[in-house]
Design an enzyme around this catalytic site. Structure first.
Site, PDB file in Angstrom:
ATOM      1  CB  SER A 259      74.710  37.182  50.863  1.00 11.98           C
ATOM      2  OG  SER A 259      75.823  37.844  51.965  1.00 11.98           O
ATOM      3  CE  LYS A 260      78.318  34.023  44.527  1.00  5.49           C
ATOM      4  NZ  LYS A 260      78.530  33.924  43.173  1.00  5.49           N
ATOM      5  NE  ARG A 261      77.695  42.168  52.893  1.00  2.00           N
ATOM      6  CZ  ARG A 261      78.040  42.453  54.297  1.00  2.00           C
ATOM      7  NH1 ARG A 261      78.958  42.651  54.849  1.00  2.00           N
ATOM      8  NH2 ARG A 261      76.704  42.554  55.078  1.00  2.00           N
TER       9      ARG A 261
END
Ligand code: GLU
Length: 489
Positions: free
Chosen positions: A253-255
Site C-alpha cells: 500500500s502507499k503507506r
C-alpha cells in the site's frame, strides 16, 4: 563470442515510481552491469491521458538519486530516443504503425469488425459454457479489408495449436497452451497500438536480450513471444520478479511502499542504504547483509532471486541506513543535514560547524531527518520543552545543582568538553548526586528534549552564551514551580 547483454527498465509514467518499480530497475541494472552489458531506459507513455510530467520526473530523479544510470543504444539514432539516450514510446508511433502493417501483410493479424454487442454476446456465451470469455475468431478467417470510413480494430492472429514455453530465469520453465490465448487487439479503432505490441516492437528494436520485470506481467509474456515470432524476431530471455509485499504480507500500500521512491530521500534515507535494502528483497548471498554497489554488481545473480514474494522490513532499512550514515564522510552527511534543516526553515549560517555536528550525530541516529530533528536546537531557540522530559527533569530538587553548574560554566576559562565535563562533575560530587542526575536536567534545559549527544559535547557545540541563557530560562521555570508549590501549601 557471446552477444552483448542488453536489459531495460520500461516504466509507465502514470503513477509515481515506487519501491517495487525501483527494485525491478535495480535488478535489470545489476544484470547488465554484471555482464558488462547495457541497461536502457524506456518510458512507456503511450497513454497520454494518464501519463504525467510529475511521474516522469520521479522516475528520472529517483534513478539519478540511486545512481542507476542508463546507457544509450550505441548508435544514438533510434527513433524516439532523446539526446540522453532515453526512449519515449510516444515518439515511436510510426514504428508501431509499420509493425502493425507488416503483421497485416503477413496475415499474422487481421481487421476485426465485431461490434460491442457481438463481443458481449460472445462473452456471455463463453461464460454460460463455463469457459473463459475470449474472442471467438469471427473475423479471423474473413480477411475483410476496411471500407472507406470504417475503423476496425486490428487483432493478432495467435497460433491455435502448440505451447509457448517460457524458460524463465526465476520461475523456471512455464508452459502455456496457445488454446489459452485469444486474438488480442494490437491496434485500437483509432489506430493506436496497444501495450503488448509496443513492448515487443521496442524490445526487438532496442536489441533487449533479457527482460527483467514484475511477475504481474507473466501472463503477457506468451502473447509477446508469439508476436516476436510473427515479426520474425527471436524473443529475449525472461526473468519475472515476484512482488513485494508490505510487512504484514499484504499487497503493497502507499503507506508502506511510500508513494514515491523520492519519499525515502525526503525521509532521510541514503541512496546506498535503499539500494542495499532492495537488493536483499528476494535475493541473498550467504548471510551477507552489507553490499556496496560494486559488490552487488559482482555477486548479484538473477537466477538466485527467490520465487516467493518478499515482504518489506522497515527495521532492516533503518538498520542499513544507520550503518551507511556511520560509514559516510562527515562532509557529505553535513551537506544532507543542511538541505534538510533548510527545508525545515532553520537558519544554519551560525555556529556550530555543520560538519562537526554531522560527524557527531551520524553515530547516533537512523536517518538524516532524525538527525535534523535532533540538531535544530543548535541553530534556533526551541519554542517549548518536551513536556514529559521537562516534567520529569526540571524539578525543584535540581534547582540548586543547576544554579551551581551555571556559575561554574560561566567561570570556565576555556569552553571545551573536558573542562565542561569536569565542571559538571565537580558540582555532582559536591551535591552528592550521580553525574546523570545533573546531566539529564541540564540536557533538557539546553536542548528542550531528553535526547542529545553526551552532555559535554552538547554544551560545547551549543556555545557558552546560549548554554547560560537557556539554563537561566530553565531555572526560571523551576523557580515558578517552587513558587507555585509554596502557594499550594
Ligand atoms: N510499462 C510496464 C509497467 O510499467 C512495464 C512493461 C514491461 O516491463 O514489459 O508495468
Amino acid at each position: 563470442m557471446t552477444a552483448e547483454v542488453i536489459t531495460r527498465f520500461a516504466p509507465s509514467p502514470t503513477g509515481f515510481l515506487h519501491i517495487g518499480g525501483i527494485r525491478t530497475a535495480l535488478f535489470s541494472w545489476l544484470y547488465a552491469r554484471r555482464h558488462n552489458g547495457r541497461f536502457m531506459l524506456r518510458i512507456e507513455d503511450t497513454d497520454r491521458a494518464r501519463s504525467t510530467e510529475a511521474a516522469l520526473e520521479v522516475i528520472l530523479d529517483g534513478m539519478a538519486w540511486l545512481g542507476l544510470a542508463h546507457d544509450g543504444d550505441g548508435s544514438g539514432n533510434m527513433a524516439g530516443m532523446d539526446d540522453k539516450g532515453i526512449v519515449y514510446q510516444s515518439r515511436r508511433m510510426q514504428v508501431y504503425q509499420d509493425a502493425i502493417r507488416k503483421l497485416l501483410e503477413r496475415e499474422r493479424a487481421y481487421h476485426c469488425f465485431c461490434s460491442r454487442e457481438e463481443l458481449e454476446a460472445m462473452r456471455k456465451e463463453a461464460m454460460s459454457r463455463g469457459e473463459k470469455p475470449r474472442y471467438n475468431g469471427t473475423c479471423r478467417e474473413r480477411g475483410r479489408q476496411p471500407a472507406a470510413g470504417e475503423t476496425p480494430v486490428v487483432r493478432f492472429k495467435n497460433p491455435i495449436d502448440g505451447d509457448v514455453i517460457i524458460d524463465d530465469l526465476i520461475q523456471g520453465p512455464v508452459v502455456i497452451g496457445n488454446r489459452e490465448l485469444d486474438d488480442l487487439i494490437i491496434a485500437r479503432s483509432d489506430g493506436s497500438p496497444t501495450y503488448n505490441l509496443t513492448v515487443v516492437v521496442d524490445d526487438a528494436a532496442m536489441g533487449v536480450t533479457h527482460v527483467i520485470r514484475g511477475d504481474d506481467h507473466l501472463n503477457n509474456t506468451p502473447r509477446q513471444i508469439n508476436i516476436f515470432d510473427a515479426l520474425g524476431y527471436d524473443a529475449p530471455t525472461y526473468a519475472h520478479i515476484p512482488l513485494i509485499l508490505d510487512p504484514d504480507g499484504k499487497k503493497l500500500s502507499k503507506r508502506h511502499g511510500a508513494a514515491s521512491v523520492l519519499d525515502y530521500r525526503d525521509q532521510g534515507y541514503l541512496p546506498e542504504a535503499l539500494l542495499n535494502y532492495l537488493v536483499r528483497l528476494g535475493w541473498s548471498h550467504g548471510d551477507q547483509e552489507i553490499f556496496s554497489a560494486a559488490e552487488m554488481i559482482e555477486l548479484f545473480d538473477i537466477g538466485q532471486v527467490n520465487k516467493a514474494a518478499a515482504a518489506l522490513n522497515p527495521d532492516k532499512l533503518a538498520w542499513l541506513n544507520q550503518h551507511y550514515l556511520r560509514e559516510g564522510r562527515a562532509e557529505r552527511i553535513a551537506c544532507l543535514l543542511k538541505t534538510t534543516l533548510v527545508r525545515l526553515g532553520v537558519d544554519v549560517s551560525g555556529p556550530p560547524d555543520l560538519k562537526e555536528v554531522a560527524g557527531i550525530q551520524k553515530e547516533r541516529v537512523k536517518t538524516i531527518t532524525e538527525m535534523a530533528g535532533q540538531s535544530r536546537f543548535l541553530y534556533e531557540e526551541f519554542a517549548e520543552y518536551d513536556q514529559t522530559a521537562a516534567k520529569k527533569h526540571l524539578r525543584p530538587v535540581v534547582f540548586e545543582a543547576l544554579q551551581q553548574v551555571r556559575e561554574a560554566l560561566a567561570g570556565l576559562d576555556a569552553w571545551e568538553r573536558e573542562a565542561i565535563h569536569a565542571a559538571v562533575n565537580a558540582v555532582a560530587e559536591q551535591q552528592a548526586m550521580k553525574f546523570g542526575k545533573i546531566a539529564q536536567p541540564l540536557r533538557v534545559a539546553v536542548t528542550g528534549s531528553a535526547v542529545s549527544p553526551s552532555i559535554d559535547i552538547t554544551l560545547e557545540l551549543l556555545g557558552r552564551d546560549r548554554t547560560l541563557a537557556r539554563l537561566g530560562r530553565a531555572l526560571e521555570l523551576i523557580q515558578r514551580r517552587v513558587d507555585a508549590r509554596a502557594m499550594d501549601s
